[in-house]
Write a protein that holds these residues in place. Structure first.
Motif, PDB file in Angstrom:
ATOM      1  N   HIS A 277       0.841  -1.211   0.000  1.00 17.70           N
ATOM      2  CA  HIS A 277       0.000   0.000   0.000  1.00 17.70           C
ATOM      3  C   HIS A 277       0.870   1.253   0.000  1.00 17.70           C
ATOM      4  CE1 HIS A 277      -3.910  -1.905   0.485  1.00 17.70           C
ATOM      5  NE2 HIS A 277      -3.310  -2.772   1.285  1.00 17.70           N
ATOM      6  N   LEU A 278       1.945   1.187   0.782  1.00 22.18           N
ATOM      7  CA  LEU A 278       2.830   2.350   0.840  1.00 22.18           C
ATOM      8  C   LEU A 278       3.376   2.644  -0.560  1.00 22.18           C
ATOM      9  CD1 LEU A 278       4.047   4.448   2.666  1.00 22.18           C
ATOM     10  CD2 LEU A 278       5.947   2.929   3.127  1.00 22.18           C
ATOM     11  N   GLY A 279       3.747   1.590  -1.262  1.00 27.02           N
ATOM     12  CA  GLY A 279       4.205   1.745  -2.649  1.00 27.02           C
ATOM     13  C   GLY A 279       3.163   2.456  -3.490  1.00 27.02           C
ATOM     14  N   TRP A 280       1.888   2.131  -3.240  1.00 30.40           N
ATOM     15  CA  TRP A 280       0.828   2.789  -4.019  1.00 30.40           C
ATOM     16  C   TRP A 280       0.606   4.230  -3.557  1.00 30.40           C
ATOM     17  CZ3 TRP A 280      -2.027  -2.319  -2.944  1.00 30.40           C
ATOM     18  CH2 TRP A 280      -1.744  -3.238  -3.959  1.00 30.40           C
ATOM     19  N   TYR A 281       0.708   4.455  -2.247  1.00 30.21           N
ATOM     20  CA  TYR A 281       0.510   5.828  -1.753  1.00 30.21           C
ATOM     21  C   TYR A 281       1.558   6.775  -2.347  1.00 30.21           C
ATOM     22  CZ  TYR A 281      -3.068   4.796   1.823  1.00 30.21           C
ATOM     23  OH  TYR A 281      -4.228   4.456   2.476  1.00 30.21           O
ATOM     24  N   ILE A 282       2.780   6.275  -2.554  1.00 30.75           N
ATOM     25  CA  ILE A 282       3.832   7.184  -3.036  1.00 30.75           C
ATOM     26  C   ILE A 282       3.995   7.133  -4.557  1.00 30.75           C
ATOM     27  CG2 ILE A 282       5.132   7.068  -0.875  1.00 30.75           C
ATOM     28  CD1 ILE A 282       7.152   5.256  -2.234  1.00 30.75           C
ATOM     29  N   LYS A 283       3.253   6.247  -5.203  1.00 32.49           N
ATOM     30  CA  LYS A 283       3.388   6.086  -6.659  1.00 32.49           C
ATOM     31  C   LYS A 283       3.256   7.444  -7.361  1.00 32.49           C
ATOM     32  CE  LYS A 283       1.513   3.301 -10.330  1.00 32.49           C
ATOM     33  NZ  LYS A 283       0.357   2.599 -10.774  1.00 32.49           N
ATOM     34  N   GLY A 284       4.157   7.697  -8.261  1.00 34.86           N
ATOM     35  CA  GLY A 284       4.063   8.932  -9.038  1.00 34.86           C
ATOM     36  C   GLY A 284       4.724  10.123  -8.363  1.00 34.86           C
ATOM     37  N   PRO A 286       7.879  12.215  -6.738  1.00 33.61           N
ATOM     38  CA  PRO A 286       9.298  12.242  -7.102  1.00 33.61           C
ATOM     39  C   PRO A 286      10.120  11.323  -6.203  1.00 33.61           C
ATOM     40  CG  PRO A 286       8.417  14.472  -6.815  1.00 33.61           C
ATOM     41  CD  PRO A 286       7.341  13.544  -6.407  1.00 33.61           C
ATOM     42  N   GLY A 287      10.937  10.496  -6.802  1.00 36.55           N
ATOM     43  CA  GLY A 287      11.835   9.616  -6.047  1.00 36.55           C
ATOM     44  C   GLY A 287      11.210   8.299  -5.621  1.00 36.55           C
ATOM     45  N   ALA A 288       9.948   8.097  -5.954  1.00 37.82           N
ATOM     46  CA  ALA A 288       9.250   6.888  -5.477  1.00 37.82           C
ATOM     47  C   ALA A 288       9.910   5.616  -5.992  1.00 37.82           C
ATOM     48  CB  ALA A 288       7.786   6.935  -5.898  1.00 37.82           C
ATOM     49  N   ARG A 289      10.320   5.674  -7.241  1.00 33.90           N
ATOM     50  CA  ARG A 289      10.866   4.464  -7.859  1.00 33.90           C
ATOM     51  C   ARG A 289      12.121   3.985  -7.120  1.00 33.90           C
ATOM     52  NH1 ARG A 289      10.669   4.892 -14.199  1.00 33.90           N
ATOM     53  NH2 ARG A 289       8.479   5.266 -13.814  1.00 33.90           N
ATOM     54  N   GLU A 290      12.952   4.961  -6.751  1.00 30.50           N
ATOM     55  CA  GLU A 290      14.230   4.593  -6.122  1.00 30.50           C
ATOM     56  C   GLU A 290      14.053   3.928  -4.754  1.00 30.50           C
ATOM     57  OE1 GLU A 290      14.375   8.486  -7.277  1.00 30.50           O
ATOM     58  OE2 GLU A 290      13.964   7.044  -8.861  1.00 30.50           O
ATOM     59  N   VAL A 291      13.009   4.314  -4.011  1.00 31.46           N
ATOM     60  CA  VAL A 291      12.898   3.727  -2.655  1.00 31.46           C
ATOM     61  C   VAL A 291      12.060   2.444  -2.647  1.00 31.46           C
ATOM     62  CG1 VAL A 291      13.150   5.845  -1.345  1.00 31.46           C
ATOM     63  CG2 VAL A 291      10.883   5.047  -1.972  1.00 31.46           C
ATOM     64  N   ARG A 292      11.503   2.120  -3.789  1.00 30.84           N
ATOM     65  CA  ARG A 292      10.644   0.944  -3.845  1.00 30.84           C
ATOM     66  C   ARG A 292      11.329  -0.287  -3.227  1.00 30.84           C
ATOM     67  NH1 ARG A 292       5.618   0.119  -7.013  1.00 30.84           N
ATOM     68  NH2 ARG A 292       5.271   2.285  -6.486  1.00 30.84           N
ATOM     69  N   GLU A 306       7.112   7.438   8.727  1.00 28.57           N
ATOM     70  CA  GLU A 306       8.221   8.358   8.462  1.00 28.57           C
ATOM     71  C   GLU A 306       8.554   8.423   6.987  1.00 28.57           C
ATOM     72  OE1 GLU A 306      11.406   7.289  11.091  1.00 28.57           O
ATOM     73  OE2 GLU A 306      10.339   8.144  12.815  1.00 28.57           O
ATOM     74  N   LEU A 307       8.527   7.248   6.358  1.00 20.43           N
ATOM     75  CA  LEU A 307       8.869   7.223   4.937  1.00 20.43           C
ATOM     76  C   LEU A 307       7.880   8.058   4.127  1.00 20.43           C
ATOM     77  CD1 LEU A 307      10.263   4.162   3.142  1.00 20.43           C
ATOM     78  CD2 LEU A 307       8.794   5.704   1.918  1.00 20.43           C
ATOM     79  N   LEU A 308       6.606   7.891   4.445  1.00 25.06           N
ATOM     80  CA  LEU A 308       5.608   8.656   3.684  1.00 25.06           C
ATOM     81  C   LEU A 308       5.748  10.154   3.964  1.00 25.06           C
ATOM     82  CD1 LEU A 308       3.246   8.345   1.680  1.00 25.06           C
ATOM     83  CD2 LEU A 308       1.715   8.538   3.605  1.00 25.06           C
ATOM     84  N   ALA A 309       5.972  10.478   5.238  1.00 26.41           N
ATOM     85  CA  ALA A 309       6.088  11.899   5.591  1.00 26.41           C
ATOM     86  C   ALA A 309       7.246  12.534   4.816  1.00 26.41           C
ATOM     87  CB  ALA A 309       6.308  12.038   7.093  1.00 26.41           C
ATOM     88  N   ALA A 310       8.376  11.809   4.748  1.00 18.72           N
ATOM     89  CA  ALA A 310       9.542  12.340   4.035  1.00 18.72           C
ATOM     90  C   ALA A 310       9.194  12.566   2.574  1.00 18.72           C
ATOM     91  CB  ALA A 310      10.707  11.363   4.157  1.00 18.72           C
ATOM     92  N   PHE A 311       8.471  11.656   2.026  1.00 14.53           N
ATOM     93  CA  PHE A 311       8.088  11.767   0.623  1.00 14.53           C
ATOM     94  C   PHE A 311       7.179  12.944   0.349  1.00 14.53           C
ATOM     95  CE2 PHE A 311       9.049   9.208  -2.819  1.00 14.53           C
ATOM     96  CZ  PHE A 311       9.950   8.328  -2.272  1.00 14.53           C
ATOM     97  N   LYS A 317       5.426  19.812  -5.022  1.00 11.73           N
ATOM     98  CA  LYS A 317       5.295  20.230  -6.411  1.00 11.73           C
ATOM     99  C   LYS A 317       4.531  19.165  -7.211  1.00 11.73           C
ATOM    100  CE  LYS A 317       7.963  21.800 -10.335  1.00 11.73           C
ATOM    101  NZ  LYS A 317       7.886  20.670 -11.218  1.00 11.73           N
ATOM    102  N   GLY A 318       4.975  17.914  -7.032  1.00 12.12           N
ATOM    103  CA  GLY A 318       4.333  16.824  -7.770  1.00 12.12           C
ATOM    104  C   GLY A 318       2.846  16.774  -7.506  1.00 12.12           C
ATOM    105  N   LYS A 319       2.487  17.038  -6.245  1.00  8.83           N
ATOM    106  CA  LYS A 319       1.070  16.950  -5.881  1.00  8.83           C
ATOM    107  C   LYS A 319       0.255  18.020  -6.590  1.00  8.83           C
ATOM    108  CE  LYS A 319       1.003  17.121  -1.495  1.00  8.83           C
ATOM    109  NZ  LYS A 319       0.096  17.695  -0.553  1.00  8.83           N
TER     110      LYS A 319
END
Ligand SMILES: Cc1cc2nc3c(=O)[nH]c(=O)nc-3n(C[C@H](O)[C@H](O)[C@H](O)COP(=O)(O)O)c2cc1C
Length: 326
Positions: A277-284, A286-292, A306-311, A317-319
């Motif tokens: 789910h976290l992967g889906w929350y951060i999909k799209g 910036p930088g999501a691919r690298e932390v997958r 913490e991971l989501l907050a950092a993202f 901007k992306g949002k």
């Protein structure tokens, strides 16, 4: 049918447990359902199968069953009835997975319209809740039996038919064919729930317009994006949609992870389940691919947050860019 669209969260194996169902309901999904549950598993007392019947007291949700023999569906329903009250029973006639269709279940029933009809007729006679059916367009382009199956199920007493606009042999590839959903809806008197490729509020309204269906089902579009139901409603009301701010997203994530910890009775298990789910929350973002790849190492609920907050901090901007695409 007039009035507001009726919004359905698609049944999804490994996803639509009661925590996820509660989340999407909060954002405006009108109908939710368990993932597909094996009638044989229920009859044989399989513990894992039973764990899928996770409706909470008085939760309004349906149960989706897969099987083949009409009598088995009845036995399964009787077992369910002793435990919980379901809002409706949905019959899976769309699952494309080899293990399921080899047993003549799921989408294989599209090749046996008479059996499909008999299953519905038998269930409708015996159960005291609405019975619905979820189908695809057919087995393959040469065998588009979806329309016939839908008509037979209607005649057998189904309350609505969900049509996923792909054939079995497409699995999830290509595009869902909304014209074909429209053609099936035109043949029926009962409502059709249109399903396939709704990834934004705009998609939902376009699908409704194209098919004349007032019931719309969202599957993958709600993953990491449970607020899609609210966005659909907003757009339907002629207002501008937006995506939630960082604080709300964090609140949703917290609710999701805490709910899973309660449901699974273990932080470790919940976090493992939460990784996808976290992967889906951060999909799209910036930088999501690298932390997958790092997601698989997360073990604590705190790390998930913490991971989501950092993202989210990085991705204001992306949002904002995403906002216009809803
Ligand atoms: C991971 C996953 C699990 C699914 N599990 C089920 C299921 O248990 N029962 C079912 O009828 N369909 C299941 N589906 C199909 C969805 O309900 C839906 O029909 C399909 O994803 C198309 O809708 P979408 O384009 O909005 O995702 C599943 C799909 C996915 C991707």
């Amino acid at each position: 049918m007039t009035g507001q669209l009726k919004l359905f969260m698609a049944p999804m194996a490994g996803i639509t447990n009661r925590v996820f169902r509660a989340l999407v309901r909060e954002f405006g999904a009108d109908y939710t359902c368990t993932e597909m549950v094996s009638v044989q598993g229920l009859i044989h007392g399989n513990r894992k199968t039973f764990s899928l019947l996770d409706l909470q007291n008085k939760e309004d949700a349906g149960i989706q069953l897969f099987g083949r023999t009409p009598g088995d569906f009845i036995k399964a329903f009787q077992i369910i009835e002793m435990k919980i009250k379901s809002q409706f029973i949905d019959i899976n006639m769309g699952c494309p997975v080899p293990k399921i269709v080899k047993g003549g279940m799921g989408a294989a029933l599209l090749r046996e319209p008479r059996l499909a009809e008999k299953i519905v007729k038998t269930l409708v006679r015996e159960v005291n809740v609405p019975v619905s059916v979820k189908i695809r367009l057919g087995w393959n382009p040469e065998e588009k039996t979806g329309g016939e199956v839908a008509l037979r199920c209607q005649d057998a007493g189904a309350s609505w038919i969900t049509v996923h606009g792909r054939t079995r042999d497409q699995f999830y590839s290509g595009n869902a064919d909304w014209n074909e959903i429209a053609a099936i809806q035109e043949k029926l008197e009962i409502p059709v729930v249109a399903n396939g490729d709704v990834f934004s509020a705009r998609d939902a309204l376009a699908l409704s317009q194209k098919t004349a269906c007032r019931m719309i089902m969202v599957g993958r579009g709600a993953l990491g994006n449970p607020w899609i139901f609210r966005q659909i409603r907003t757009l339907e009301n002629g207002e501008k949609t937006s995506i939630p701010g960082k604080e709300e997203i964090m609140e949703v994530l917290k609710k999701h992870i805490n709910g899973l910890i309660c449901l699974r009775g273990s932080e470790k298990r919940a976090v493992r389940e939460m990784r996808k789910h976290l992967g889906w929350y951060i999909k799209g973002l910036p930088g999501a691919r690298e932390v997958r790849k790092d997601l698989v190492r997360i073990e604590k609920a705190r790390d998930v947050q913490e991971l989501l907050a950092a993202f989210l901090s990085k991705s204001e901007k992306g949002k904002n860019e995403a906002e216009d695409q809803t």
